[in-house]
Design an enzyme around this catalytic site. Structure first.
Site, PDB file in Angstrom:
ATOM      1  N   SER A   1      46.596  42.536  39.021  1.00 49.97           N
ATOM      2  CA  SER A   1      48.074  42.358  38.568  1.00 49.97           C
ATOM      3  C   SER A   1      48.249  41.979  37.218  1.00 49.97           C
ATOM      4  CB  SER A   1      48.875  41.545  39.672  1.00 49.97           C
ATOM      5  OG  SER A   1      48.800  41.752  40.868  1.00 49.97           O
TER       6      SER A   1
ATOM      7  N   PRO B   1      46.348  39.512  33.585  1.00 53.78           N
ATOM      8  CA  PRO B   1      45.198  38.932  32.905  1.00 53.78           C
ATOM      9  C   PRO B   1      45.094  37.534  33.294  1.00 53.78           C
ATOM     10  CG  PRO B   1      47.026  39.290  31.314  1.00 53.78           C
ATOM     11  CD  PRO B   1      47.380  39.921  32.646  1.00 53.78           C
TER      12      PRO B   1
ATOM     13  N   GLY C   1      39.609  37.251  31.983  1.00 53.50           N
ATOM     14  CA  GLY C   1      39.306  38.540  32.641  1.00 53.50           C
ATOM     15  C   GLY C   1      40.483  39.132  33.097  1.00 53.50           C
TER      16      GLY C   1
ATOM     17  N   ASP D   1      40.312  44.415  49.613  1.00 53.55           N
ATOM     18  CA  ASP D   1      39.701  44.500  48.249  1.00 53.55           C
ATOM     19  C   ASP D   1      38.327  43.599  48.424  1.00 53.55           C
ATOM     20  OD1 ASP D   1      39.146  46.303  46.198  1.00 53.55           O
ATOM     21  OD2 ASP D   1      40.347  45.155  44.937  1.00 53.55           O
TER      22      ASP D   1
END
Length: 480
Positions: A42, A44, A38, A157
């Site tokens: 910042s 992969p 995924g 977040d």
């Protein structure tokens, strides 16, 4: 609150500053650079195997910058908690990926591998998801947030994409991941980091003031700040969705990926939302009380995480009603793909995207305004399955819709199932016996043991079956 006396050894290890290794990660791990799990804020995430033990891990790759260094140290401090994805070690290596003109210094974070999928994906696959299960799920998330807040760290977040299950077992723990926006709350949180559905009024206000400052409309003498209570607002939105399947605040223009329109902004700033009766009639007052106290505009009046955990809805789980919720049915379309842009995607398996789909007949205005577009959308993972790769029989599904609309008017009124409706339902199941989504959908309308055990909303049922047909037709086109 965590103290020196009750912190477990693993948490104590993470109280020390992380020492970053400078030897090559390939000395200790076999990294599958072609297997991307995924993408985080910042960088992969890839699969890796530790050579000494054969154990699997996730490796997140980020460019070595001060912000990345901060993310690493913040995640390290929070790691070790049972509901936070663990970070085990970090390497600093110079790497050059295909397509790059030169090599760059990168940080490689060795993380706990999470194989169980995202929060909403798992719920969307469940049959009979109950309010008690929603409360138990919330308790795990709240436990992670309490740990962060005890360290005076705001995640900033908090959303379903960042809540992952450890494995595919029924009792798998949920863990919080991706600390790309996390920061210690020293009274200086000013950056408007957010995902639209889950953003608090204070973060939106920070965004508004940032725009004015960039346009030189105001002089920045006293910067506007917010605090870690922004996480509690986001948690309130998540709980709302857990209970009904769609968000309390929405955009009038779902195709807009990077902005919040004025209507959505106004609703968030005023905490203007409702409890549509179709889904919320079955939800307890205790659960609604939590939502109200979390979706509170004034951060000083908003419920803190300690109050949340001590609330009867979480503290007395055995007393929470075991009522089946509508949530799974509403989490099967592409509703949120238009809101979460690519750079905010988290550590997730791409084909396991779980989105929000509201029922068209609910009173929530979003559900009415988006009828035509939403009925055309089903996530690829939810596409209509068939046996032996042969297309399913659509006629039986169309016959079921026709039976629903055989009355002169289709309304939101629930009615007793007629013998012909029962017969059409049986035929649809027989002709599409391998369709799990059909069985899951019908179960929400009370279908059990070859009959409807409760009154049926024919309008809802017709639209739900139409969605399944559209998904099936899409799959057939793909196969040509």
């Amino acid at each position: 609150m965590l103290t020196a006396a009750n912190v477990n050894p693993e948490l104590q290890d993470h109280q020390r500053k992380l020492e970053i290794k400078t030897n090559s990660i390939t000395d200790e791990y076999d990294v599958d650079w072609n297997h991307k799990l995924g993408t985080g804020i910042s960088g992969p995430v890839r699969l890796a195997t530790k050579r000494a033990s054969g154990e699997k891990f996730a490796v997140k790759v980020v460019i070595d910058r001060p912000k990345a260094q901060q993310e690493v140290q913040t995640h390290w401090r929070c790691s070790g908690h049972p509901h936070v994805v663990s970070i085990y070690e970090v390497f600093q290596n110079v790497l050059q990926f295909p397509g790059e003109s030169e090599s760059q210094s990168r940080l490689l974070l060795v993380l706990e591998l999470m194989d169980g999928g995202e929060l909403f994906f798992r719920i969307s696959k469940q049959r009979g998801f109950t309010e008690r299960q929603a409360a138990a799920t919330t308790l795990q998330i709240a436990s992670a947030v309490q740990h962060l807040h005890s360290l005076n760290i705001a995640h900033r977040d908090l959303k379903p994409e960042n809540l992952l299950y450890k494995d595919k077992s029924d009792n798998s723990p949920i863990k919080l991941c991706d600390f790309g926006f996390a920061k210690e709350d020293k009274g200086d949180l000013t950056t408007p980091q957010f995902t639209p559905y889950y953003v608090s009024p204070q973060v939106l206000e920070a965004q508004r003031r940032h725009k004015k400052e960039r346009a030189s409309m105001v002089i920045n003498t006293h910067p506007y700040t917010y605090d870690k209570s922004c996480d509690m607002w986001s948690l309130g939105v998540i709980i709302y969705i857990l209970l009904c399947g769609y968000p309390p605040f929405y955009s009038e223009h779902p195709s807009s990926r990077r902005t919040i329109d004025k209507t959505m902004r106004r609703k968030i700033m005023n905490a203007s939302y409702t409890f549509p009766s179709e889904e919320w009639l079955r939800v307890s007052d205790s659960a609604k009380d939590i939502v109200k106290r979390l979706l509170c505009v004034d951060p000083f009046e908003r419920m803190q995480v300690s109050d949340l955990i001590n609330h009867p809805w979480l503290a007395e789980l055995e007393q929470v009603p075991d009522t089946v919720l509508h949530s799974p049915l509403h989490m099967i379309s592409k509703e949120t793909q238009n809101v979460h842009n690519d750079k905010l995607r988290k550590m997730r398996i791409p084909e396991r995207i779980a989105n929000l789909k509201p029922l068209e007949s609910a009173i929530n205005p979003m559900l009415v305004n988006r009828q035509s577009s939403n009925r055309q959308c089903l996530s690829p993972v939810q596409s209509f399955p068939s046996r032996d790769n042969n297309p399913p029989t659509l006629k039986s599904l169309r016959d079921l819709i026709a039976e629903c609309i055989c009355f002169q008017e289709i309304s939101d009124v629930n009615v007793d199932a007629t013998p012909s409706l029962i017969s059409a339902t049986k035929n649809a199941i027989e002709k599409n016996s391998s369709s799990e989504i059909l069985l899951n959908t019908l179960s929400l309308y009370g279908w059990e043991n070859d009959e409807y055990t409760k009154k049926v909303n024919l309008k809802d049922l017709a639209y739900s079956i139409k969605d399944i047909i559209e998904a099936c037709k899409t799959e057939q086109l793909k196969g040509k």
